[in-house]
Design an enzyme around this catalytic site. Structure first.
Site, short mmCIF file in Angstrom:
data_model
loop_
_atom_site.label_atom_id
_atom_site.label_comp_id
_atom_site.label_asym_id
_atom_site.label_seq_id
_atom_site.Cartn_x
_atom_site.Cartn_y
_atom_site.Cartn_z
N GLU A 40 0.82 -1.21 0.00
CA GLU A 40 0.00 0.00 0.00
C GLU A 40 0.86 1.27 0.00
O GLU A 40 0.59 2.21 0.74
CB GLU A 40 -0.98 -0.01 1.19
CG GLU A 40 -1.94 -1.21 1.13
CD GLU A 40 -2.98 -1.24 2.22
OE1 GLU A 40 -2.71 -0.71 3.32
OE2 GLU A 40 -4.07 -1.78 1.96
N GLU B 37 -12.27 -2.17 12.27
CA GLU B 37 -12.40 -1.38 11.04
C GLU B 37 -13.57 -1.86 10.17
O GLU B 37 -14.35 -1.04 9.67
CB GLU B 37 -11.08 -1.48 10.26
CG GLU B 37 -11.14 -0.87 8.89
CD GLU B 37 -9.80 -0.98 8.15
OE1 GLU B 37 -8.85 -1.53 8.72
OE2 GLU B 37 -9.74 -0.51 7.01
N ASP C 280 -8.56 -8.81 4.40
CA ASP C 280 -8.32 -7.67 5.27
C ASP C 280 -9.34 -7.57 6.40
O ASP C 280 -10.19 -6.67 6.39
CB ASP C 280 -8.35 -6.39 4.42
CG ASP C 280 -7.69 -5.22 5.10
OD1 ASP C 280 -7.15 -5.41 6.20
OD2 ASP C 280 -7.73 -4.11 4.54
C1 GCU Z 1 -6.16 -2.04 5.93
C2 GCU Z 1 -6.48 -0.69 6.50
C3 GCU Z 1 -5.31 0.23 6.41
C4 GCU Z 1 -4.07 -0.42 6.98
C5 GCU Z 1 -3.84 -1.75 6.34
C6 GCU Z 1 -2.71 -2.54 6.97
O1 GCU Z 1 -6.04 -1.98 4.54
O2 GCU Z 1 -7.58 -0.15 5.83
O3 GCU Z 1 -5.63 1.40 7.14
O4 GCU Z 1 -2.98 0.38 6.81
O5 GCU Z 1 -4.98 -2.55 6.46
O6 GCU Z 1 -3.01 -3.47 7.72
O7 GCU Z 1 -1.54 -2.26 6.75
#
Ligand code: GCU
Length: 670
Positions: free
Chosen positions: A279, A386, A358
């Site tokens: 990400e 979340e 996730d």
């Molecule tokens: C999810 C979450 C993110 C977080 C990511 C992770 O995608 O929405 O906010 O950073 O998990 O676990 O790294």
């Protein structure tokens, strides 16, 4: 929906009343050392509040008059890793004996949990020890307030307990109360910043070390070691180097020096947490290196101090083309990491989310957990909710975690408990989970979400505990003077709340359908045409993701027997995961005898009815709790009902419009 932010401290599961049984007795604390002093201070406060008495003695001194003796063992082998204790009850008095101070601390909280039962009941001599050595809680806190994520990423309980005004808080006194709660639940490690390490937060490793040391000092009396999330790009970001290549000696040397500075200031520092090549976070791929190259380079820098590297397996392509059906995000962690089994250093812990996507309300257990027997693996859970109601909804996750932990993933039936998820990780990399606590006056946005934090700690200590029994413990500690009706109502609200949440949200394991960005509330197509890899593929005929080997992405092949076959076949795939593994017509008949479409219509109605029943169960007892808690619960339950109705109406309407198949019960569709 921000929670109120105050600095007042709610006692959560350690109110004064929870100490009444031991506080009214004659207690001896025997032994030296900082954690023993923590126990002694607890005993002093409890006996002062409840009319008992106490003394601190040498180990082995006469303790004949005491009702409770908390003592280090005489032949202390000084093995700091041993956190176990012996609990003995004999004729109405009790003894906790521990080889280490940590064991004494956990033995003390065992007595608190037992309440009067510590002293009443048949004589006993029991040995207790945690299943896992690593029981970690991770904070996704930013030092600065992030423009889109706020201060705590996916935080639903106010601001950060560690940082304010762009730096480590001057006043860390609240951490003492937090550390005490965590220790009472059995947690022994904490990562104090977000896995997404932004430029400001990267500097915690260098210029903020004095602040990190102050945070570590707050946790130390409670047997909790502090870890930092670090940026893999720290050498360029902080050190002015031209590369972060893990095989470049200069880069490795930069980390060696960084580690030396950290452990110099914080001798019991725990280690580093790394989200790399995920990400948008930097990682070894940029240099053509593997994740083992990256993790091992860091591991060697921290090894001289007994430090750990928690390296996250959450690596996937977040820029995929939604048109491309052959790329499957669920496959990614296994495809990246399974080939690396056996190549990680001993002090690397690969941290694996429980499911391949996730933290959804329902996912199959990650096949990575069975695929890397020669690697230390940690299970990663998400307490912060979340995707399970964001602490607006009452969702007790103990049953979900318990189902994951007990799931027999590896080795077939003959592997027994060793093949369960708990068996695979407990003696290996242990547990990690994203915390749900913040500066909210109640610690958590929903008062009942406190139970999730408590349950996580207890399951990390003993993964085979019954989540309903954990809820009993939490209720007894949190509301020590309440009549039984309160506990009954809390069970009525929470026992099946995970299932309820699943009913009114995404059906049959298909996942997501949430609003992109903040992830709260329904948006069936919200992620459907995005690069994030989380699709449901609903069309006029059917829904679900074909992850079979025969005709789909082949993901089922990542599972060991029998699961690869169980999930591959429509005939054996469990209903609750059907749409995770298969694309089926709406007319497909489930084991329940219902079609998929009718299941969607029915569960979404039932989910809302169950929320109404939760409210009906809670209202008569609301007056039994602190008015501030009651008010918050009432507000959150009202929001849960509103949100559940919104989910119900959007999901049912969406599928009616797609399929044209009417609800056989003729309920209103919009
Ligand atoms: C999810 C979450 C993110 C977080 C990511 C992770 O995608 O929405 O906010 O950073 O998990 O676990 O790294």
């Amino acid at each position: 929906m921000p929670s109120p932010r105050t600095t007042a401290v709610h006692p959560a599961w350690l109110p004064p009343g929870a100490f009444a049984a031991l506080g009214g007795r004659r207690v001896v604390v025997a032994g030296d050392g900082a954690l023993t002093s923590t126990v002694a201070a607890e005993v002093a406060a409890a006996t002062a509040a409840h009319g008992g008495s106490w003394a601190r003695l040498e180990v082995g001194a006469g303790t004949a008059d005491a009702d409770l003796v908390l003592t280090l063992a005489e032949d202390d082998p000084s093995n700091d890793a041993d956190e176990g204790f012996r609990f003995m009850r004999d004729g109405g008095s009790a003894v906790v004996q521990a080889p280490t101070e940590r064991g004494l601390l956990y033995g003390f909280f065992h007595v608190v949990r037992l309440g009067e039962d510590a002293f009443a009941g048949p004589d006993t001599d029991e040995t207790h020890a945690p299943a896992a050595e690593l029981r970690m809680i991770d904070h996704w806190d930013n030092v600065d307030v992030h423009p889109t994520m706020g201060q705590v990423e996916r935080g639903y309980s106010g601001g950060s307990l560690f940082y304010a005004s762009g730096r480590v808080r001057d006043d860390l006194s609240r951490l003492d109360a937090y550390a005490r709660l965590l220790a009472a639940a059995g947690i022994n490690r904490i990562a104090i910043n977000n896995v997404n390490v932004h430029a400001r937060e990267a500097r915690l490793l260098t210029e903020d070390l004095a602040g990190v040391a102050r945070i570590a000092a707050a946790f130390r009396p409670w047997g909790i070691r502090v870890h930092l999330s670090v940026s893999f790009a720290s050498p360029t970001l902080l050190g002015g180097l031209s590369s972060n290549d893990p095989l470049d000696p200069e880069v490795a040397h930069w980390w060696v020096r960084a580690a030396a500075r950290v452990w110099d200031l914080v001798p019991d520092f725990g280690g580093l947490v790394v989200k790399a090549d995920s990400e948008g976070q930097p990682g070894p791929f940029a240099y053509g290196r593997t994740h083992a190259d990256g993790a091992n380079m860091l591991a060697r820098a921290v090894a001289p101090y007994g430090g750990l590297v928690h390296w996250r397996a959450f690596v996937y392509d977040h820029r995929q083309d939604w048109r491309d059906r052959s790329t499957d995000r669920a496959r990614a962690a296994y495809d990246h990491f399974a080939p690396l089994d056996g190549t990680f250093d001993e002090n690397v812990v690969l941290q694996v989310k429980y499911g391949p996507l996730d933290f959804q309300a329902r996912e199959p257990v990650s096949p990575v957990l069975a695929a890397m027997p020669a690697t230390r693996l940690a299970l990663e859970l998400q307490v912060t909710q979340e995707y399970t109601g964001q602490q607006q909804h009452a969702v007790y996750l103990g049953p979900q975690w318990s189902a994951i932990l007990r799931f027999r993933l590896a080795g077939g039936p003959e592997a027994g408990d060793d093949g369960t998820v708990a068996g695979l990780v407990a003696g290996s990399g242990g547990f990690a989970a994203v915390s749900n606590a913040g500066t909210d006056e109640l610690w958590t946005g929903h008062p009942f979400a406190q139970a999730n934090l408590y349950a996580y700690g207890r399951l990390a200590w003993d993964p085979l505990l019954d989540p309903s029994a954990i809820l009993d413990e939490w209720v007894a500690l949190t509301f020590p003077d309440a009549p039984v009706e309160l506990g009954e109502a809390l069970h009525a609200v929470l026992d099946t709340s995970w299932e309820t949440y699943e009913m009114y949200t995404a059906p049959l394991g298909v996942g997501f359908m949430v609003r992109p960005g903040h992830h709260y509330g329904p948006d069936v197509d919200g992620y459907e045409y995005t690069p994030w890899g989380t699709y449901h593929f609903a069309d006029r005929d059917g829904i679900g993701v074909d992850r079979t080997q025969a005709t789909g992405t082949g993901y089922t092949g990542q599972y060991p027997a029998p699961w690869s076959d169980v999930y591959e076949s429509l005939g054996t795939c469990p209903d609750e995961l059907l749409l995770f593994f298969h694309h089926v017509p709406y007319s497909h008949v489930l084991r329940s005898g219902k079609t998929v479409i009718q299941h969607v219509y029915d569960t979404h109605s039932e989910g809302v009815e169950r929320v109404e029943a939760m409210i009906a169960a809670w209202e008569p007892v609301a007056g039994l709790v602190d008015p501030a808690v009651a008010e918050r619960v009432a507000e959150r339950l009202a929001e849960q009902l509103r949100s559940a109705i919104e989910w119900r109406d959007q999901v049912r309407t969406y599928f009616f419009r797609k399929s044209g198949v009417p609800d056989e019960k003729g309920r209103r569709i919009f």
